[in-house]
Write a protein that holds these residues in place. Structure first.
Motif, mmCIF file in Angstrom:
data_model
loop_
_atom_site.group_PDB
_atom_site.id
_atom_site.type_symbol
_atom_site.label_atom_id
_atom_site.label_comp_id
_atom_site.label_asym_id
_atom_site.label_seq_id
_atom_site.Cartn_x
_atom_site.Cartn_y
_atom_site.Cartn_z
ATOM 1 N N THR A 22 2.809 -6.929 -8.593
ATOM 2 C CA THR A 22 2.060 -5.972 -9.415
ATOM 3 C C THR A 22 2.588 -4.545 -9.232
ATOM 4 O O THR A 22 2.757 -3.813 -10.212
ATOM 5 N N VAL A 23 2.883 -4.150 -7.992
ATOM 6 C CA VAL A 23 3.473 -2.805 -7.836
ATOM 7 C C VAL A 23 4.874 -2.768 -8.429
ATOM 8 O O VAL A 23 5.292 -1.753 -9.002
ATOM 9 N N LYS A 24 5.583 -3.872 -8.342
ATOM 10 C CA LYS A 24 6.908 -3.914 -8.967
ATOM 11 C C LYS A 24 6.786 -3.710 -10.473
ATOM 12 O O LYS A 24 7.535 -2.934 -11.079
ATOM 13 N N ALA A 25 5.810 -4.396 -11.067
ATOM 14 C CA ALA A 25 5.573 -4.275 -12.516
ATOM 15 C C ALA A 25 5.214 -2.833 -12.880
ATOM 16 O O ALA A 25 5.712 -2.287 -13.877
ATOM 17 N N ALA A 26 4.360 -2.215 -12.071
ATOM 18 C CA ALA A 26 3.947 -0.835 -12.347
ATOM 19 C C ALA A 26 5.152 0.099 -12.263
ATOM 20 O O ALA A 26 5.311 1.013 -13.087
ATOM 21 N N GLY A 27 6.022 -0.121 -11.292
ATOM 22 C CA GLY A 27 7.229 0.687 -11.149
ATOM 23 C C GLY A 27 8.140 0.537 -12.368
ATOM 24 O O GLY A 27 8.638 1.531 -12.916
ATOM 25 N N LEU A 28 8.315 -0.699 -12.829
ATOM 26 C CA LEU A 28 9.182 -0.955 -13.986
ATOM 27 C C LEU A 28 8.631 -0.293 -15.246
ATOM 28 O O LEU A 28 9.377 0.289 -16.038
ATOM 29 N N GLN A 29 7.301 -0.377 -15.424
ATOM 30 C CA GLN A 29 6.704 0.138 -16.659
ATOM 31 C C GLN A 29 6.579 1.656 -16.672
ATOM 32 O O GLN A 29 6.414 2.256 -17.727
ATOM 33 N N SER A 30 6.627 2.277 -15.490
ATOM 34 C CA SER A 30 6.451 3.730 -15.467
ATOM 35 C C SER A 30 7.721 4.438 -15.019
ATOM 36 O O SER A 30 7.718 5.651 -14.815
ATOM 37 N N GLU A 39 3.269 9.835 -8.409
ATOM 38 C CA GLU A 39 3.837 10.030 -9.753
ATOM 39 C C GLU A 39 2.764 9.918 -10.831
ATOM 40 O O GLU A 39 3.072 9.810 -12.024
ATOM 41 N N GLY A 40 1.518 9.857 -10.395
ATOM 42 C CA GLY A 40 0.420 9.797 -11.364
ATOM 43 C C GLY A 40 0.145 8.415 -11.939
ATOM 44 O O GLY A 40 -0.489 8.280 -12.981
ATOM 45 N N VAL A 41 0.650 7.383 -11.258
ATOM 46 C CA VAL A 41 0.465 6.017 -11.759
ATOM 47 C C VAL A 41 -0.440 5.221 -10.818
ATOM 48 O O VAL A 41 -0.157 5.129 -9.620
ATOM 49 N N THR A 42 -1.527 4.671 -11.347
ATOM 50 C CA THR A 42 -2.362 3.756 -10.565
ATOM 51 C C THR A 42 -2.057 2.340 -11.041
ATOM 52 O O THR A 42 -2.313 2.010 -12.198
ATOM 53 N N PRO A 43 -1.463 1.509 -10.172
ATOM 54 C CA PRO A 43 -1.140 0.155 -10.619
ATOM 55 C C PRO A 43 -2.402 -0.651 -10.930
ATOM 56 O O PRO A 43 -3.411 -0.513 -10.243
ATOM 57 N N GLY A 44 -2.327 -1.455 -11.976
ATOM 58 C CA GLY A 44 -3.483 -2.244 -12.390
ATOM 59 C C GLY A 44 -3.119 -3.706 -12.601
ATOM 60 O O GLY A 44 -2.064 -4.023 -13.156
ATOM 61 N N LEU A 45 -3.988 -4.585 -12.142
ATOM 62 C CA LEU A 45 -3.797 -6.033 -12.327
ATOM 63 C C LEU A 45 -4.991 -6.594 -13.089
ATOM 64 O O LEU A 45 -6.140 -6.333 -12.730
ATOM 65 N N ALA A 46 -4.713 -7.364 -14.135
ATOM 66 C CA ALA A 46 -5.783 -8.062 -14.851
ATOM 67 C C ALA A 46 -5.760 -9.540 -14.478
ATOM 68 O O ALA A 46 -4.699 -10.173 -14.493
ATOM 69 N N THR A 47 -6.916 -10.062 -14.109
ATOM 70 C CA THR A 47 -7.026 -11.507 -13.889
ATOM 71 C C THR A 47 -7.905 -12.066 -14.998
ATOM 72 O O THR A 47 -8.921 -11.469 -15.363
ATOM 73 N N VAL A 48 -7.484 -13.189 -15.528
ATOM 74 C CA VAL A 48 -8.235 -13.824 -16.610
ATOM 75 C C VAL A 48 -8.617 -15.227 -16.161
ATOM 76 O O VAL A 48 -7.763 -16.003 -15.732
ATOM 77 N N LEU A 49 -9.903 -15.515 -16.232
ATOM 78 C CA LEU A 49 -10.385 -16.829 -15.797
ATOM 79 C C LEU A 49 -11.071 -17.527 -16.965
ATOM 80 O O LEU A 49 -12.042 -17.029 -17.527
ATOM 81 N N ALA A 91 0.839 -1.205 0.000
ATOM 82 C CA ALA A 91 0.000 0.000 0.000
ATOM 83 C C ALA A 91 0.877 1.260 0.000
ATOM 84 O O ALA A 91 0.546 2.262 -0.655
ATOM 85 N N ALA A 92 2.002 1.208 0.712
ATOM 86 C CA ALA A 92 2.919 2.352 0.727
ATOM 87 C C ALA A 92 3.522 2.574 -0.662
ATOM 88 O O ALA A 92 3.674 3.718 -1.110
ATOM 89 N N HIS A 93 3.841 1.476 -1.358
ATOM 90 C CA HIS A 93 4.375 1.613 -2.717
ATOM 91 C C HIS A 93 3.317 2.130 -3.681
ATOM 92 O O HIS A 93 3.618 2.876 -4.613
ATOM 93 N N VAL A 94 2.080 1.735 -3.455
ATOM 94 C CA VAL A 94 0.991 2.247 -4.292
ATOM 95 C C VAL A 94 0.915 3.769 -4.139
ATOM 96 O O VAL A 94 0.754 4.501 -5.120
ATOM 97 N N GLU A 95 1.103 4.238 -2.918
ATOM 98 C CA GLU A 95 1.063 5.682 -2.681
ATOM 99 C C GLU A 95 2.170 6.393 -3.446
ATOM 100 O O GLU A 95 1.950 7.435 -4.056
ATOM 101 N N THR A 96 3.371 5.823 -3.386
ATOM 102 C CA THR A 96 4.495 6.404 -4.129
ATOM 103 C C THR A 96 4.159 6.489 -5.614
ATOM 104 O O THR A 96 4.412 7.498 -6.273
ATOM 105 N N LEU A 97 3.577 5.424 -6.142
ATOM 106 C CA LEU A 97 3.204 5.411 -7.557
ATOM 107 C C LEU A 97 2.149 6.473 -7.843
ATOM 108 O O LEU A 97 2.235 7.200 -8.836
ATOM 109 N N GLU A 98 1.170 6.566 -6.956
ATOM 110 C CA GLU A 98 0.091 7.555 -7.142
ATOM 111 C C GLU A 98 0.646 8.973 -7.180
ATOM 112 O O GLU A 98 0.188 9.805 -7.963
#
Ligand SMILES: Nc1nc(=O)c2c([nH]1)NC[C@@H]1CN(c3ccc(C(=O)N[C@@H](CCC(=O)O)C(=O)O)cc3)C=[N+]21
Length: 307
Positions: free
Chosen positions: A292-300, A38-48, A29-36
């Motif tokens: 997922t937050v790691k992925a968001a950090g890498l992509q942004s 910077e204007g980034v909302t991390p997103g996860l897609a689940t496919v079933l 949650a703290a990493h999500v805040e850091t991303l936010e």
């Protein structure tokens, strides 16, 4: 975590996966805040693509977890008997979407779907399961990008309870691509929660009892209910039960969850043990959020302090 307290009457420590997972979620949650910021909302897609009720349960749990830590979740459901192409195309679409940083295709997929193709098709930088061959290769090479969630969660549990892996004899029972193999790879690697002398046992192992009898750490990941019992363990061993088996039972839901370890007898012998439920399962889900937050950090290109 708050404390590595507990221990039951005979002094066995009960490894509390829910508590450690809650700590990981706080961290996420703290990493999500850091991303936010910077204007980034991390997103996860689940496919079933499955009718299996257990799969449906897990996927909905993952969505709830996302909500709790501020990760946006997208869910795609595909009919279990739809053409495989539908799944491949879904993955292509999700690979393209900028609001989706992580993609998880719930396994198993139906038989008419080429599972290897699915794993290869997910963009490696969005592969939060860590199952793409590129990410498998990086893990084996000691340069992991996304550690698979279950083995990574097990490492976090061992760390939280100060279990010494350095030079320890570890036995991994099970050789699956999603747990056994990556778990063994992590345990033999140099560095923290590594440096263990690791043996991998499986269905063709000749003398499982002999291997277990000297093991300081046992990771049970065979998917057979209560396959290992206390009489097979070394006194004081750390027992990590990865199995989550649904067995018929006279309960409201009509089933009960049991591990790959016979808990009552194993608890007598063990120095520390994970329960089922409430052990490895919650950690698997927590590490998915972490990846997922790691992925968001890498992509942004936002630097996050993650391992
Ligand atoms: N691409 C993919 N990635 C996965 O990570 C993946 C998958 N496919 N397919 C299925 C397995 C299974 N899995 C679980 C995760 C958490 C619990 C969990 O949280 N269990 C709770 C109990 C849940 C309950 O009450 O039913 C516990 O152990 O305490 C269980 C199972 C992830 N898997």
């Amino acid at each position: 975590m708050t404390e590595t307290s507990d221990g039951d009457a005979d002094g066995t420590r009960i490894i509390d996966g829910e508590a450690v997972a809650a700590d990981v979620r706080d961290d996420v949650a703290a990493h999500v805040e850091t991303l936010e910021e910077e204007g980034v909302t991390p997103g996860l897609a689940t496919v079933l693509m499955s009718d299996d009720p257990a799969s449906e349960t897990y996927v909905s749990m993952k969505q709830r977890d996302c909500e709790e830590v501020g990760i946006e979740s997208v869910h795609v459901e595909i009919d279990a008997d739809a053409p495989a192409e539908e799944l491949y195309e879904t993955i292509d679409d999700l690979n393209e979407r900028e609001d989706v940083h992580g993609i998880l295709v719930q396994l198993p997929v139906p038989d008419h779907v080429d599972k290897r193709r699915v794993l290869r098709q997910i963009a490696p930088v969005k592969d939060v399961d860590g199952f793409h061959p590129e990410n498998v290769g990086r893990l084996v090479a000691g340069d992991a990008r996304f550690k698979p969630c279950t083995p990574h969660g097990v490492q976090k549990l061992l760390a939280a309870y100060d279990v010494e892996t350095e030079g320890a004899d570890a036995v991994v029972v099970g050789r699956s691509d999603i747990v056994g193999k990556p778990m063994a790879n992590l345990l033999i690697q140099k560095g923290p929660i590594g440096n263990a002398t690791t043996t991998v046992c499986h269905s063709r192992t000749r003398d499982l009892e002999g291997k277990l009898a000297t093991a300081d750490i046992v990771i049970a990941a065979v998917g057979v209910p209560e396959f290992i019992d206390g009489s097979m363990l070394k006194e004081g061993a750390t027992v990590i039960d990865v199995g989550i088996n649904r067995v018929d039972a006279d309960t409201e839901k009509g089933y009960a969850l049991v591990g790959d370890v016979e808990y009552e007898s194993a608890k007598e012998a063990a120095g520390a043990i994970t329960p089922v439920p409430g052990g490895v399962g919650p950690m698997t889900r927590a590490m998915l959020l972490y990846n997922t937050v790691k992925a968001a950090g890498l992509q942004s290109d936002v630097a996050l302090d993650l391992d």
